[in-house]
Design a protein around this motif. Structure first.
Motif, PDB file in Angstrom:
ATOM      1  N   GLY A  22     -11.364 -23.454 -50.150  1.00 21.03           N
ATOM      2  CA  GLY A  22     -11.275 -22.156 -49.489  1.00 21.03           C
ATOM      3  C   GLY A  22      -9.855 -21.817 -49.087  1.00 21.03           C
ATOM      4  O   GLY A  22      -9.405 -20.677 -49.241  1.00 21.03           O
ATOM      5  N   GLU A  23      -9.128 -22.820 -48.586  1.00 20.09           N
ATOM      6  CA  GLU A  23      -7.735 -22.586 -48.187  1.00 20.09           C
ATOM      7  C   GLU A  23      -6.847 -22.311 -49.396  1.00 20.09           C
ATOM      8  O   GLU A  23      -5.913 -21.519 -49.299  1.00 20.09           O
ATOM      9  N   HIS A  25      -7.785 -20.747 -52.084  1.00 21.82           N
ATOM     10  CA  HIS A  25      -8.092 -19.401 -52.578  1.00 21.82           C
ATOM     11  C   HIS A  25      -7.798 -18.297 -51.564  1.00 21.82           C
ATOM     12  O   HIS A  25      -7.423 -17.194 -51.947  1.00 21.82           O
ATOM     13  N   PHE A  26      -8.008 -18.596 -50.279  1.00 21.77           N
ATOM     14  CA  PHE A  26      -7.921 -17.544 -49.261  1.00 21.77           C
ATOM     15  C   PHE A  26      -6.834 -17.769 -48.223  1.00 21.77           C
ATOM     16  O   PHE A  26      -6.690 -16.973 -47.303  1.00 21.77           O
ATOM     17  N   GLY A  27      -6.089 -18.854 -48.320  1.00 22.51           N
ATOM     18  CA  GLY A  27      -5.008 -19.125 -47.384  1.00 22.51           C
ATOM     19  C   GLY A  27      -5.434 -20.060 -46.259  1.00 22.51           C
ATOM     20  O   GLY A  27      -6.601 -20.376 -46.085  1.00 22.51           O
ATOM     21  N   GLU A  29      -5.737 -19.646 -43.232  1.00 25.61           N
ATOM     22  CA  GLU A  29      -6.572 -19.039 -42.194  1.00 25.61           C
ATOM     23  C   GLU A  29      -8.058 -19.107 -42.529  1.00 25.61           C
ATOM     24  O   GLU A  29      -8.903 -18.706 -41.730  1.00 25.61           O
ATOM     25  N   PHE A  30      -8.406 -19.613 -43.715  1.00 20.69           N
ATOM     26  CA  PHE A  30      -9.780 -19.625 -44.179  1.00 20.69           C
ATOM     27  C   PHE A  30     -10.743 -20.199 -43.141  1.00 20.69           C
ATOM     28  O   PHE A  30     -11.735 -19.569 -42.790  1.00 20.69           O
ATOM     29  N   GLU A  33     -11.180 -18.109 -39.964  1.00 15.20           N
ATOM     30  CA  GLU A  33     -11.910 -16.862 -40.162  1.00 15.20           C
ATOM     31  C   GLU A  33     -13.380 -17.078 -40.509  1.00 15.20           C
ATOM     32  O   GLU A  33     -14.144 -16.132 -40.578  1.00 15.20           O
ATOM     33  N   SER A  34     -13.774 -18.321 -40.729  1.00 15.67           N
ATOM     34  CA  SER A  34     -15.161 -18.634 -41.066  1.00 15.67           C
ATOM     35  C   SER A  34     -15.823 -19.306 -39.860  1.00 15.67           C
ATOM     36  O   SER A  34     -15.881 -20.532 -39.768  1.00 15.67           O
TER      37      SER A  34
END
Length: 93
Positions: A22-23, A25-27, A29-30, A33-34
């Protein structure tokens, strides 16, 4: 037994490898933010404590389900994002 199977699947979805993916792909902050994943990861010590006694159960299917649920429920002391350092077995970093 079904609860152990659900815990196994859910714990797998919130393990360190899934967070790393997840990090990527999405940085970074993944995880922040989840909220659901963060909440489940925060419960990992309690989940492990609950399934640990079942690792020695008489029924092989229960032992296997407990084992599968326990593995992703362990925090790794080497990772600062996993929370407090605890483990049933020492981890070599």
């Amino acid at each position: 037994m079904r609860l152990l199977e659900w815990l196994s699947a859910t714990a797998y979805d919130a393990d360190d490898e899934c967070v790393a993916i997840g990090e990527r792909h999405f940085g970074k902050e993944f995880l922040d933010e989840s909220g659901e994943m963060r909440a489940f990861r925060d419960l990992r010590p309690a989940i492990f404590s609950a399934v640990r006694p079942l690792l020695g159960h008489d029924n092989a299917e229960v032992r296997e389900a407990a084992f599968v649920a326990a593995i992703p429920s362990q925090s790794t002391p080497c990772s600062p994002r996993t929370g407090p350092s605890w483990s049933a077995m020492p981890v070599v970093c």
